[in-house]
Design a protein around this motif. Structure first.
Motif, PDB file in Angstrom:
ATOM      1  N   THR A  28       0.831  -1.203   0.000  1.00 14.99           N
ATOM      2  CA  THR A  28       0.000   0.000   0.000  1.00 14.99           C
ATOM      3  C   THR A  28       0.867   1.254   0.000  1.00 14.99           C
ATOM      4  OG1 THR A  28      -1.765  -1.148   1.196  1.00 14.99           O
ATOM      5  CG2 THR A  28      -1.794   1.254   1.248  1.00 14.99           C
ATOM      6  N   CYS A  29       1.899   1.261   0.839  1.00 20.54           N
ATOM      7  CA  CYS A  29       2.828   2.393   0.859  1.00 20.54           C
ATOM      8  C   CYS A  29       3.581   2.518  -0.462  1.00 20.54           C
ATOM      9  CB  CYS A  29       3.815   2.247   2.015  1.00 20.54           C
ATOM     10  SG  CYS A  29       3.088   2.400   3.659  1.00 20.54           S
ATOM     11  N   LEU A  30       3.913   1.388  -1.084  1.00 18.38           N
ATOM     12  CA  LEU A  30       4.648   1.426  -2.347  1.00 18.38           C
ATOM     13  C   LEU A  30       3.796   2.025  -3.465  1.00 18.38           C
ATOM     14  CD1 LEU A  30       7.237   0.695  -3.848  1.00 18.38           C
ATOM     15  CD2 LEU A  30       6.281  -1.569  -4.282  1.00 18.38           C
ATOM     16  N   VAL A  31       2.506   1.646  -3.515  1.00 14.69           N
ATOM     17  CA  VAL A  31       1.609   2.221  -4.528  1.00 14.69           C
ATOM     18  C   VAL A  31       1.500   3.730  -4.341  1.00 14.69           C
ATOM     19  CG1 VAL A  31      -0.782   2.290  -5.316  1.00 14.69           C
ATOM     20  CG2 VAL A  31       0.319   0.096  -4.890  1.00 14.69           C
ATOM     21  N   MET A  32       1.344   4.151  -3.085  1.00 11.24           N
ATOM     22  CA  MET A  32       1.288   5.583  -2.807  1.00 11.24           C
ATOM     23  C   MET A  32       2.603   6.272  -3.166  1.00 11.24           C
ATOM     24  SD  MET A  32      -0.699   5.534   0.867  1.00 11.24           S
ATOM     25  CE  MET A  32      -0.565   7.314   1.031  1.00 11.24           C
ATOM     26  N   ALA A  33       3.724   5.613  -2.894  1.00  7.68           N
ATOM     27  CA  ALA A  33       5.029   6.210  -3.179  1.00  7.68           C
ATOM     28  C   ALA A  33       5.238   6.409  -4.674  1.00  7.68           C
ATOM     29  CB  ALA A  33       6.138   5.331  -2.601  1.00  7.68           C
ATOM     30  N   ILE A  34       4.819   5.446  -5.475  1.00  7.75           N
ATOM     31  CA  ILE A  34       4.961   5.574  -6.929  1.00  7.75           C
ATOM     32  C   ILE A  34       4.121   6.736  -7.439  1.00  7.75           C
ATOM     33  CG2 ILE A  34       4.508   4.432  -9.123  1.00  7.75           C
ATOM     34  CD1 ILE A  34       5.201   1.793  -7.767  1.00  7.75           C
ATOM     35  N   ALA A  35       2.894   6.838  -6.923  1.00  8.46           N
ATOM     36  CA  ALA A  35       2.028   7.939  -7.341  1.00  8.46           C
ATOM     37  C   ALA A  35       2.589   9.292  -6.902  1.00  8.46           C
ATOM     38  CB  ALA A  35       0.627   7.744  -6.770  1.00  8.46           C
ATOM     39  N   LEU A  36       3.264   9.332  -5.771  1.00 16.66           N
ATOM     40  CA  LEU A  36       3.857  10.591  -5.305  1.00 16.66           C
ATOM     41  C   LEU A  36       5.136  10.939  -6.056  1.00 16.66           C
ATOM     42  CD1 LEU A  36       3.440  10.190  -1.436  1.00 16.66           C
ATOM     43  CD2 LEU A  36       2.363  11.939  -2.843  1.00 16.66           C
TER      44      LEU A  36
ATOM     45  N   MET B 139       6.671  14.582  -8.664  1.00 21.79           N
ATOM     46  CA  MET B 139       7.877  15.197  -8.108  1.00 21.79           C
ATOM     47  C   MET B 139       9.080  14.929  -9.001  1.00 21.79           C
ATOM     48  SD  MET B 139       9.364  16.981  -5.772  1.00 21.79           S
ATOM     49  CE  MET B 139       8.243  17.061  -4.365  1.00 21.79           C
ATOM     50  N   GLY B 140       9.193  13.720  -9.546  1.00 26.99           N
ATOM     51  CA  GLY B 140      10.300  13.410 -10.440  1.00 26.99           C
ATOM     52  C   GLY B 140      10.261  14.238 -11.716  1.00 26.99           C
ATOM     53  N   LEU B 141       9.066  14.401 -12.297  1.00 19.44           N
ATOM     54  CA  LEU B 141       8.957  15.226 -13.502  1.00 19.44           C
ATOM     55  C   LEU B 141       9.294  16.683 -13.205  1.00 19.44           C
ATOM     56  CD1 LEU B 141       5.709  13.761 -15.127  1.00 19.44           C
ATOM     57  CD2 LEU B 141       8.067  13.458 -15.891  1.00 19.44           C
ATOM     58  N   SER B 142       8.888  17.153 -12.036  1.00 25.22           N
ATOM     59  CA  SER B 142       9.206  18.533 -11.661  1.00 25.22           C
ATOM     60  C   SER B 142      10.717  18.726 -11.513  1.00 25.22           C
ATOM     61  CB  SER B 142       8.494  18.888 -10.349  1.00 25.22           C
ATOM     62  OG  SER B 142       8.815  20.194  -9.942  1.00 25.22           O
ATOM     63  N   LEU B 143      11.391  17.756 -10.913  1.00 25.46           N
ATOM     64  CA  LEU B 143      12.849  17.854 -10.780  1.00 25.46           C
ATOM     65  C   LEU B 143      13.543  17.784 -12.139  1.00 25.46           C
ATOM     66  CD1 LEU B 143      13.444  15.605  -7.631  1.00 25.46           C
ATOM     67  CD2 LEU B 143      13.571  18.095  -7.774  1.00 25.46           C
TER      68      LEU B 143
ATOM     69  N   GLY C 186      -1.358  19.163 -13.810  1.00 23.20           N
ATOM     70  CA  GLY C 186      -2.517  18.316 -14.068  1.00 23.20           C
ATOM     71  C   GLY C 186      -2.311  16.883 -13.607  1.00 23.20           C
ATOM     72  N   LEU C 187      -1.106  16.353 -13.850  1.00 25.56           N
ATOM     73  CA  LEU C 187      -0.802  14.989 -13.401  1.00 25.56           C
ATOM     74  C   LEU C 187      -0.828  14.907 -11.879  1.00 25.56           C
ATOM     75  CD1 LEU C 187       0.093  12.124 -14.229  1.00 25.56           C
ATOM     76  CD2 LEU C 187       2.454  12.918 -14.095  1.00 25.56           C
ATOM     77  N   THR C 188      -0.361  15.956 -11.208  1.00 28.16           N
ATOM     78  CA  THR C 188      -0.384  15.968  -9.744  1.00 28.16           C
ATOM     79  C   THR C 188      -1.811  15.904  -9.221  1.00 28.16           C
ATOM     80  OG1 THR C 188       1.666  17.242  -9.699  1.00 28.16           O
ATOM     81  CG2 THR C 188       0.332  17.248  -7.696  1.00 28.16           C
ATOM     82  N   LEU C 189      -2.715  16.663  -9.826  1.00 25.95           N
ATOM     83  CA  LEU C 189      -4.116  16.639  -9.384  1.00 25.95           C
ATOM     84  C   LEU C 189      -4.723  15.244  -9.565  1.00 25.95           C
ATOM     85  CD1 LEU C 189      -5.519  20.030 -10.735  1.00 25.95           C
ATOM     86  CD2 LEU C 189      -4.808  19.457  -8.406  1.00 25.95           C
ATOM     87  N   LEU C 190      -4.448  14.622 -10.699  1.00 25.41           N
ATOM     88  CA  LEU C 190      -4.989  13.285 -10.943  1.00 25.41           C
ATOM     89  C   LEU C 190      -4.441  12.267  -9.949  1.00 25.41           C
ATOM     90  CD1 LEU C 190      -4.901  13.099 -14.859  1.00 25.41           C
ATOM     91  CD2 LEU C 190      -6.907  13.396 -13.394  1.00 25.41           C
ATOM     92  N   LEU C 191      -3.143  12.318  -9.702  1.00 23.16           N
ATOM     93  CA  LEU C 191      -2.543  11.340  -8.801  1.00 23.16           C
ATOM     94  C   LEU C 191      -2.937  11.593  -7.342  1.00 23.16           C
ATOM     95  CD1 LEU C 191       0.999  10.956 -10.387  1.00 23.16           C
ATOM     96  CD2 LEU C 191      -0.939   9.398 -10.526  1.00 23.16           C
TER      97      LEU C 191
END
Length: 335
Positions: free
Chosen positions: A62-70, A74-78, A210-215
């Motif tokens: 569950t934490c891993l699924v949330m981590a991938i979505a987070l 953040m990765g695209l922003s960096l 937009g991707l952040t809002l969806l995730l």
């Protein structure tokens, strides 16, 4: 004979005198209430942590699924930040090239360069002589042998002007002012590719938003569904608690801590995924940049961004748990 009655109550022989009664307390003190509140939260936190540790595999995934979505937004922003850094300084990207007349002497070109460098809205000015321009053109064009056959050097000397502030209107005004300087044949401003890069970066920023809002919406659904399963597993226990007078806040508290703990685990995992992913990608980026003679390298995850990611994950877990409990709290009323 009439008996006289004493209106005063008789005192029991050998009895002790009546003692004043102690004042009745109005209720528990503030210190007792604070201790009970802290103890209740501590118990709820320990209970939530214990329940998560009883199901380590399910909690981890569950934490891993949330981590991938987070980590995706953040990765695209960096990456966008690194691309913007790769574009170099905007001041140097928007240089104005002043092509001098062929008859301008080196002394006149040097004097003009000094005058331009002293202007307020100019950050720097560099002079490239005719010989340097010809040498660079021979190296870059691959026409070195053909250019040697020319009787004279056809290239003029150039002054590269770096503006202090990058603004299209101000740059155009500066270009027109520099074009009127003596011995200047042509003033050229190439701002097209800078505008294109800026437009691409703005498009990327909108895409990330937009991707952040969806995730974020997906994360709220994930944590809400997970908390709902925990609620269903403890339905009988919760109904008994409410039968004996347990309040809604008392019932809600363990699930809020559970959502926050899911957020802590997801935030730490997302931070780790981003750090590992950028480090793995950096090897290929450094190799590619080296082929172009550049020392560019991807930056890691800044500590401030990592802490923001962690706090955001905790907040999302808390909000998702609150929404899930609020939705099902009415169904948990004792029948």
């Amino acid at each position: 004979m009439s008996a006289t009655r004493n209106s005063q109550p008789a005192e029991r022989v050998g009895g002790s005198p009546n003692k004043p009664e102690k004042p009745v307390s109005d209720g528990p003190s503030f210190q007792q209430l604070l201790h009970a509140w802290v103890e209740s939260h501590r118990t709820s936190l320990i209970d939530s942590l214990r329940r998560l540790l009883k199901q380590p595999i399910g909690s981890f995934f569950t934490c891993l699924v949330m981590a991938i979505a987070l980590s995706l937004p953040m990765g695209l922003s960096l990456l966008l930040s690194n691309v913007e850094r790769l574009g170099g300084s905007w001041q140097r990207a928007a240089q104005i090239s002043l092509f001098l007349k062929l008859e301008a002497s080196p002394a006149e070109a040097q004097r003009l360069r000094d005058e331009i460098a002293a202007m307020d809205d100019v950050a720097a000015a560099d002079w490239i002589s005719r010989e340097q321009a010809l040498e660079e053109f021979q190296q870059l064009s691959g026409l070195g042998e053909a250019l040697k056959e020319l009787p004279d050097n056809p290239l003029p000397s150039v002054i590269l002007v770096t503006p202090e502030v990058v603004d299209k209107a101000n740059l155009e005004a500066l270009r027109l002012r520099l074009a009127e300087q003596p011995n200047v044949e042509q003033a050229q401003l190439d701002l097209v590719w800078v505008e294109r890069l800026s437009a691409i970066l703005k498009l990327g920023e909108r895409f990330v938003f937009g991707l952040t809002l969806l995730l974020v919406s997906a994360l709220l659904l994930v944590i809400g569904n997970t908390i709902r399963l925990h609620i269903e597993n403890r339905r009988t226990e919760i109904e008994v608690i409410k039968l004996v007078g347990g309040t809604d806040s008392y019932v809600r508290r363990p699930f809020l801590y559970m959502g926050a703990l899911y957020g802590v685990g997801a935030g730490l995992l997302a931070w780790l995924v981003l750090a590992f992913g950028l480090d793995w990608l950096n090897d290929a980026v450094v190799r590619l940049a080296g082929l172009y003679g550049s020392d560019f390298a991807l930056g890691g995850v800044p500590p401030a961004d990592g802490l923001s990611l962690l706090l955001g994950a905790v907040l999302l877990g808390y909000i998702g748990a609150w929404l899930a409990v609020a939705r099902h709290l009415r169904e948990l009323a004792p029948r």
